[in-house]
Design a protein around this motif. Structure first.
Motif, PDB file in Angstrom:
ATOM      1  N   UNK A 165       0.887  -1.252  -0.050  1.00 40.55           N
ATOM      2  CA  UNK A 165       0.020   0.122  -0.028  1.00 40.55           C
ATOM      3  C   UNK A 165       1.043   1.105   0.109  1.00 40.55           C
ATOM      4  N   UNK A 166       1.943   1.202   0.877  1.00 36.42           N
ATOM      5  CA  UNK A 166       2.808   2.406   0.811  1.00 36.42           C
ATOM      6  C   UNK A 166       3.541   2.614  -0.075  1.00 36.42           C
ATOM      7  N   UNK A 167       4.185   1.529  -0.971  1.00 42.72           N
ATOM      8  CA  UNK A 167       4.778   1.506  -1.953  1.00 42.72           C
ATOM      9  C   UNK A 167       4.186   2.047  -3.056  1.00 42.72           C
ATOM     10  N   UNK A 168       2.908   1.591  -3.213  1.00 43.94           N
ATOM     11  CA  UNK A 168       2.066   2.298  -4.367  1.00 43.94           C
ATOM     12  C   UNK A 168       1.795   3.692  -4.110  1.00 43.94           C
ATOM     13  N   UNK A 169       1.492   4.251  -2.764  1.00 43.85           N
ATOM     14  CA  UNK A 169       1.611   5.711  -2.698  1.00 43.85           C
ATOM     15  C   UNK A 169       2.656   6.357  -3.090  1.00 43.85           C
ATOM     16  N   UNK A 170       3.723   5.646  -2.874  1.00 39.55           N
ATOM     17  CA  UNK A 170       5.087   6.577  -3.178  1.00 39.55           C
ATOM     18  C   UNK A 170       5.143   6.368  -5.021  1.00 39.55           C
ATOM     19  N   UNK A 171       4.707   5.290  -5.432  1.00 40.34           N
ATOM     20  CA  UNK A 171       4.956   5.426  -7.044  1.00 40.34           C
ATOM     21  C   UNK A 171       3.980   6.384  -7.491  1.00 40.34           C
ATOM     22  N   UNK A 172       2.770   6.255  -7.039  1.00 41.95           N
ATOM     23  CA  UNK A 172       1.665   7.300  -7.379  1.00 41.95           C
ATOM     24  C   UNK A 172       2.349   8.702  -7.080  1.00 41.95           C
ATOM     25  N   UNK A 173       2.787   9.040  -6.351  1.00 45.20           N
ATOM     26  CA  UNK A 173       3.274  10.258  -5.638  1.00 45.20           C
ATOM     27  C   UNK A 173       4.277  10.741  -6.729  1.00 45.20           C
ATOM     28  N   UNK A 174       5.287   9.781  -7.105  1.00 44.91           N
ATOM     29  CA  UNK A 174       6.475  10.172  -8.109  1.00 44.91           C
ATOM     30  C   UNK A 174       5.769  10.298  -9.427  1.00 44.91           C
ATOM     31  N   UNK A 175       4.732   9.793  -9.921  1.00 40.89           N
ATOM     32  CA  UNK A 175       3.894   9.829 -11.113  1.00 40.89           C
ATOM     33  C   UNK A 175       3.356  10.912 -11.208  1.00 40.89           C
ATOM     34  N   UNK A 176       2.699  11.456 -10.007  1.00 34.96           N
ATOM     35  CA  UNK A 176       2.161  13.179  -9.837  1.00 34.96           C
ATOM     36  C   UNK A 176       3.339  14.063 -10.231  1.00 34.96           C
ATOM     37  N   UNK A 177       4.357  13.806  -9.476  1.00 32.60           N
ATOM     38  CA  UNK A 177       5.453  14.853  -9.760  1.00 32.60           C
ATOM     39  C   UNK A 177       6.204  14.907 -10.775  1.00 32.60           C
ATOM     40  N   UNK A 178       6.123  13.875 -11.602  1.00 32.59           N
ATOM     41  CA  UNK A 178       6.443  13.655 -13.023  1.00 32.59           C
ATOM     42  C   UNK A 178       5.581  14.507 -13.977  1.00 32.59           C
ATOM     43  N   UNK A 179       4.327  14.185 -13.680  1.00 32.98           N
ATOM     44  CA  UNK A 179       3.318  15.116 -14.541  1.00 32.98           C
ATOM     45  C   UNK A 179       3.179  16.583 -14.416  1.00 32.98           C
ATOM     46  N   UNK A 180       3.511  17.111 -13.136  1.00 29.92           N
ATOM     47  CA  UNK A 180       3.677  18.236 -12.794  1.00 29.92           C
ATOM     48  C   UNK A 180       4.828  18.938 -13.456  1.00 29.92           C
ATOM     49  N   UNK A 181       5.846  18.115 -13.282  1.00 34.96           N
ATOM     50  CA  UNK A 181       7.362  18.926 -13.985  1.00 34.96           C
ATOM     51  C   UNK A 181       7.077  18.777 -15.614  1.00 34.96           C
ATOM     52  N   UNK A 182       6.531  17.804 -16.182  1.00 38.03           N
ATOM     53  CA  UNK A 182       6.068  18.080 -17.388  1.00 38.03           C
ATOM     54  C   UNK A 182       5.330  19.308 -17.922  1.00 38.03           C
ATOM     55  N   UNK A 183       4.411  19.725 -16.889  1.00 37.17           N
ATOM     56  CA  UNK A 183       3.812  21.080 -17.152  1.00 37.17           C
ATOM     57  C   UNK A 183       4.759  22.207 -17.234  1.00 37.17           C
ATOM     58  N   UNK A 184       5.815  22.228 -16.075  1.00 37.70           N
ATOM     59  CA  UNK A 184       6.792  23.099 -15.881  1.00 37.70           C
ATOM     60  C   UNK A 184       7.755  23.287 -17.494  1.00 37.70           C
ATOM     61  N   UNK A 185       8.048  21.923 -17.986  1.00 32.01           N
ATOM     62  CA  UNK A 185       8.896  21.895 -19.247  1.00 32.01           C
ATOM     63  C   UNK A 185       7.995  22.578 -20.360  1.00 32.01           C
ATOM     64  N   UNK A 186       6.715  22.426 -20.382  1.00 32.35           N
ATOM     65  CA  UNK A 186       5.970  22.712 -21.529  1.00 32.35           C
ATOM     66  C   UNK A 186       5.824  24.294 -21.189  1.00 32.35           C
ATOM     67  N   UNK A 187       5.606  24.666 -19.984  1.00 36.31           N
ATOM     68  CA  UNK A 187       5.579  26.446 -19.994  1.00 36.31           C
ATOM     69  C   UNK A 187       6.754  27.133 -20.260  1.00 36.31           C
TER      70      UNK A 187
END
Length: 199
Positions: A165-187
């Motif tokens: 459960x915690x491991x999945x939370x960590x993975x989902x968190x990293x995936x969310x961060x990755x998407x947010x960083x993609x927004x910065x790259x595009x901006x």
């Protein structure tokens, strides 16, 4: 005679007035031209610095995103049973990436200036919050890993469920961060391209 004297005085006065007006206009045009050149030079320096910061940010952000992708892959591999040798190899790879990331951030101080020159949707305050969350989740995973390692095999099942459960939370968190960083790259990319088109 008096008309001639008046005419000479008026001529001299209008010549003097013309010379003063010419000097005044020349000085005014020179001042305006110098100010325009100065503003142009300042804008040129700003655009150059902005491009330099944007390019540095784009490189660094891309490298960090690549590392996050590798972290995600590492943690996804941890979900499945792997041999100790495989897990040790993956851990060494992640440690190597962490070292590279530290070197990158030390050498690329310009990366931190992006907020001055660009509007980015995922700002540094958000990044710091997410970094704190990443750290907390990472420590939970490590703690549960250690508990599993020290627990007898027949008693591991419940702990392993919590670990996943915690491991999945960590993975989902990293995936969310990755998407947010993609927004910065595009901006930054969009703003850089606009700058190049307007030059």
């Amino acid at each position: 005679m008096q008309n001639t004297g008046t005419l000479v005085i008026l001529s001299a006065f209008s010549g003097l007035l013309g010379a003063l007006l010419t000097q005044l206009m020349t000085g005014l045009f020179s001042y305006v031209n110098d100010r325009r050149k100065q503003q142009f030079e300042l804008q040129k320096q700003y655009r150059g610095k902005r491009a330099e910061i944007g390019e540095s940010f784009y490189f660094m952000h891309g490298e960090l995103m690549s590392m996050i992708k590798k972290n995600i892959a590492y943690w996804k591999n941890r979900q499945d049973y792997r041999s100790e040798v495989t897990l040790q190899f993956l851990k060494l790879e992640i440690d190597r990436l962490d070292g590279y990331q530290s070197r990158l951030q030390t050498e690329n101080w310009k990366y931190n200036l992006v907020g001055i020159y660009y509007h980015i949707p995922y700002d540094f305050a958000d990044m710091l919050d997410d970094n704190k969350t990443s750290h907390e989740l990472y420590l939970k995973v490590l703690d549960l890993s250690e508990v599993i390692r020290r627990t007898l095999p027949q008693e591991r099942e419940d702990i392993y469920g919590n670990y996943l459960v915690v491991l999945n939370e960590l993975i989902q968190h990293y995936e969310k961060v990755y998407l947010r960083m993609t927004e910065n790259m595009e901006a930054v990319k969009t703003q850089l391209l606009q700058d190049f088109k307007s030059n």
